[in-house]
Design a protein around this motif. Structure first.
Motif, PDB file in Angstrom:
ATOM      1  N   THR A 146       6.611   3.295   3.988  1.00  0.00           N
ATOM      2  CA  THR A 146       5.066   4.219   4.211  1.00  0.00           C
ATOM      3  C   THR A 146       4.545   3.753   2.991  1.00  0.00           C
ATOM      4  N   ALA A 147       4.969   4.636   1.899  1.00  0.00           N
ATOM      5  CA  ALA A 147       3.944   3.528   0.664  1.00  0.00           C
ATOM      6  C   ALA A 147       3.830   2.225   0.280  1.00  0.00           C
ATOM      7  N   ILE A 148       4.767   0.579   0.962  1.00  0.00           N
ATOM      8  CA  ILE A 148       4.605  -0.542   1.023  1.00  0.00           C
ATOM      9  C   ILE A 148       3.000  -0.705   1.741  1.00  0.00           C
ATOM     10  N   THR A 149       3.450   0.405   3.009  1.00  0.00           N
ATOM     11  CA  THR A 149       2.443   0.542   4.389  1.00  0.00           C
ATOM     12  C   THR A 149       0.563   0.165   3.204  1.00  0.00           C
ATOM     13  N   ILE A 150       0.464   1.679   2.472  1.00  0.00           N
ATOM     14  CA  ILE A 150      -0.607   2.071   2.150  1.00  0.00           C
ATOM     15  C   ILE A 150      -1.317   1.195   1.164  1.00  0.00           C
ATOM     16  N   ALA A 151       0.161   0.475   0.201  1.00  0.00           N
ATOM     17  CA  ALA A 151      -0.561  -0.195  -0.571  1.00  0.00           C
ATOM     18  C   ALA A 151      -0.991  -1.763  -0.748  1.00  0.00           C
ATOM     19  N   GLU A 152       0.061  -2.135   1.227  1.00  0.00           N
ATOM     20  CA  GLU A 152      -1.298  -3.165   1.498  1.00  0.00           C
ATOM     21  C   GLU A 152      -2.463  -3.250   2.170  1.00  0.00           C
ATOM     22  N   GLN A 153      -2.769  -1.654   3.070  1.00  0.00           N
ATOM     23  CA  GLN A 153      -4.498  -1.742   3.942  1.00  0.00           C
ATOM     24  C   GLN A 153      -4.624  -1.629   2.519  1.00  0.00           C
ATOM     25  N   ILE A 154      -4.879  -1.215   1.138  1.00  0.00           N
ATOM     26  CA  ILE A 154      -5.255  -1.243   0.341  1.00  0.00           C
ATOM     27  C   ILE A 154      -5.907  -2.694  -0.200  1.00  0.00           C
ATOM     28  N   LEU A 155      -4.645  -3.257  -0.491  1.00  0.00           N
ATOM     29  CA  LEU A 155      -4.807  -4.457  -1.186  1.00  0.00           C
ATOM     30  C   LEU A 155      -5.769  -5.682   0.248  1.00  0.00           C
ATOM     31  N   GLU A 156      -5.741  -5.302   1.770  1.00  0.00           N
ATOM     32  CA  GLU A 156      -6.520  -5.887   2.154  1.00  0.00           C
ATOM     33  C   GLU A 156      -7.773  -5.038   2.076  1.00  0.00           C
ATOM     34  N   ASN A 157      -8.121  -4.270   2.159  1.00  0.00           N
ATOM     35  CA  ASN A 157      -9.597  -3.701   1.431  1.00  0.00           C
ATOM     36  C   ASN A 157     -10.256  -3.957   0.098  1.00  0.00           C
ATOM     37  N   LEU A 158      -9.267  -3.736  -0.919  1.00  0.00           N
ATOM     38  CA  LEU A 158      -9.919  -3.776  -2.130  1.00  0.00           C
ATOM     39  C   LEU A 158      -9.675  -4.636  -2.739  1.00  0.00           C
ATOM     40  N   LYS A 159     -10.654  -5.766  -2.835  1.00  0.00           N
ATOM     41  CA  LYS A 159     -10.324  -7.087  -2.848  1.00  0.00           C
ATOM     42  C   LYS A 159      -9.983  -7.752  -4.239  1.00  0.00           C
ATOM     43  N   ARG A 160     -10.087  -6.753  -5.410  1.00  0.00           N
ATOM     44  CA  ARG A 160     -10.191  -6.565  -7.130  1.00  0.00           C
ATOM     45  C   ARG A 160      -8.016  -6.656  -7.304  1.00  0.00           C
ATOM     46  N   LYS A 161      -7.290  -5.597  -5.964  1.00  0.00           N
ATOM     47  CA  LYS A 161      -5.743  -6.066  -6.249  1.00  0.00           C
ATOM     48  C   LYS A 161      -4.682  -6.848  -5.710  1.00  0.00           C
ATOM     49  N   LYS A 162      -4.722  -7.171  -5.982  1.00  0.00           N
ATOM     50  CA  LYS A 162      -3.705  -8.931  -5.959  1.00  0.00           C
ATOM     51  C   LYS A 162      -2.574  -8.100  -5.145  1.00  0.00           C
ATOM     52  N   HIS A 163      -1.207  -7.506  -5.907  1.00  0.00           N
ATOM     53  CA  HIS A 163       0.233  -6.745  -5.700  1.00  0.00           C
ATOM     54  C   HIS A 163      -0.278  -5.615  -6.044  1.00  0.00           C
ATOM     55  N   TRP A 164       0.969  -4.841  -5.218  1.00  0.00           N
ATOM     56  CA  TRP A 164       1.469  -4.133  -5.659  1.00  0.00           C
ATOM     57  C   TRP A 164       3.487  -4.146  -6.424  1.00  0.00           C
ATOM     58  N   ILE A 165       3.527  -3.025  -7.584  1.00  0.00           N
ATOM     59  CA  ILE A 165       4.324  -3.140  -8.153  1.00  0.00           C
ATOM     60  C   ILE A 165       5.415  -1.615  -8.331  1.00  0.00           C
ATOM     61  N   GLU A 166       6.129  -1.180  -8.464  1.00  0.00           N
ATOM     62  CA  GLU A 166       6.554   0.111  -8.494  1.00  0.00           C
ATOM     63  C   GLU A 166       6.880   0.596 -10.033  1.00  0.00           C
ATOM     64  N   GLY A 167       6.473   1.294 -10.497  1.00  0.00           N
ATOM     65  CA  GLY A 167       6.515   1.520 -11.944  1.00  0.00           C
ATOM     66  C   GLY A 167       4.875   0.997 -12.643  1.00  0.00           C
ATOM     67  N   GLN A 168       4.748   0.510 -14.165  1.00  0.00           N
ATOM     68  CA  GLN A 168       3.410   0.425 -14.992  1.00  0.00           C
ATOM     69  C   GLN A 168       3.185  -0.597 -13.950  1.00  0.00           C
ATOM     70  N   PRO A 169       1.651  -0.879 -13.886  1.00  0.00           N
ATOM     71  CA  PRO A 169       1.081  -2.690 -13.663  1.00  0.00           C
ATOM     72  C   PRO A 169       1.581  -2.983 -14.589  1.00  0.00           C
TER      73      PRO A 169
END
Length: 238
Positions: A146-169
């Motif tokens: 579910t968290a990965i789905t949420i992150a991928e949705q953000i990536l599709e709509n928030l153009k300044r973000k390109k990847h998700w990472i577990e832990g500190q960016p």
């Protein structure tokens, strides 16, 4: 509707309870102790299979079920890199397949809010975004599907973000996901936009597995007489 439960752990038992309450019949229950009963003859008694097992076994269970003529609703997570195989098999054999990282009606409403909020925040550079998720200690994958789905949705709509990472960016274009594992937690997901001035937060907290079970049964009712590849959005927007 006659349902085969592939996976009869806590979720399988919750689905069984909800399905019976909605007038359906459970004709097959597959667990570790009776894996030999997962075969074409037994599955032929079912109108639909609901699969909740593990990342290691999900693909085989889904593919075999569709090959044996039974549409599948799958809630196993952690096997996204093989999902395309199941989808190709669905189209090849003319079956129906619905996989979701989360079947809760509330979570799927949360998904829609998450996409809309990310789109709005695209214009507000001063806000950074981060995520948290909490699940029970028995959960096999981290971060949650579910968290990965949420992150991928953000990536599709928030153009300044390109990847998700577990832990500190490690860079400004990454979304941080912090995963916690605590006893007896069905699931909590938080998306927080943080600025020097204020924070904006959306949160979904599950109180039990009942919401997930209901969504899985609704999905099974939806795919029973259909062919193709579907999502929970199809179920909720029907």
């Amino acid at each position: 509707m006659k349902i085969a439960l592939i996976g009869y752990g806590k979720m399988g038992k919750a689905i069984e309870k909800t399905a019976i309450e909605r007038g359906h019949e459970i004709v097959l229950k597959i667990k570790r102790e009776n894996l030999q009963d997962f075969n074409k003859e037994n599955l032929s008694n079912a109108d639909v299979a609901i699969e909740f097992t593990s990342p290691e076994s999900a693909l085989n269970n889904v593919v075999k079920s569709m090959e044996w003529g039974v549409p599948v609703v799958c809630g196993s997570t952690g096997w996204n890199n093989k999902l395309h195989i199941a989808k190709e098999k669905c189209l090849e054999v003319g079956s129906a397949f619905l996989q979701a990282s989360n079947f809760s009606v509330g979570v799927n409403i949360f998904f829609e809010i998450n996409k809309q909020l990310a789109s709005i925040m695209n214009d507000w550079q001063e806000y950074d975004v981060k995520m948290e998720e909490v699940h029970h200690t028995e959960k096999k994958d981290s971060p949650s599907g579910t968290a990965i789905t949420i992150a991928e949705q953000i990536l599709e709509n928030l153009k300044r973000k390109k990847h998700w990472i577990e832990g500190q960016p490690k860079s400004d274009d990454e979304i941080s996901i912090t995963a916690f594992r605590e006893p007896n937690v069905p699931g909590t997901h938080v998306v927080k936009y943080v600025s020097a001035i204020d924070d904006i937060e959306i949160k979904h907290t599950a109180h039990s597995r009942d919401g997930f079970a209901l969504g899985a049964v609704l999905a099974a009712e939806f795919v029973q007489h259909r062919k193709g590849i579907f999502t929970m959005s199809d179920v909720l927007m029907k």
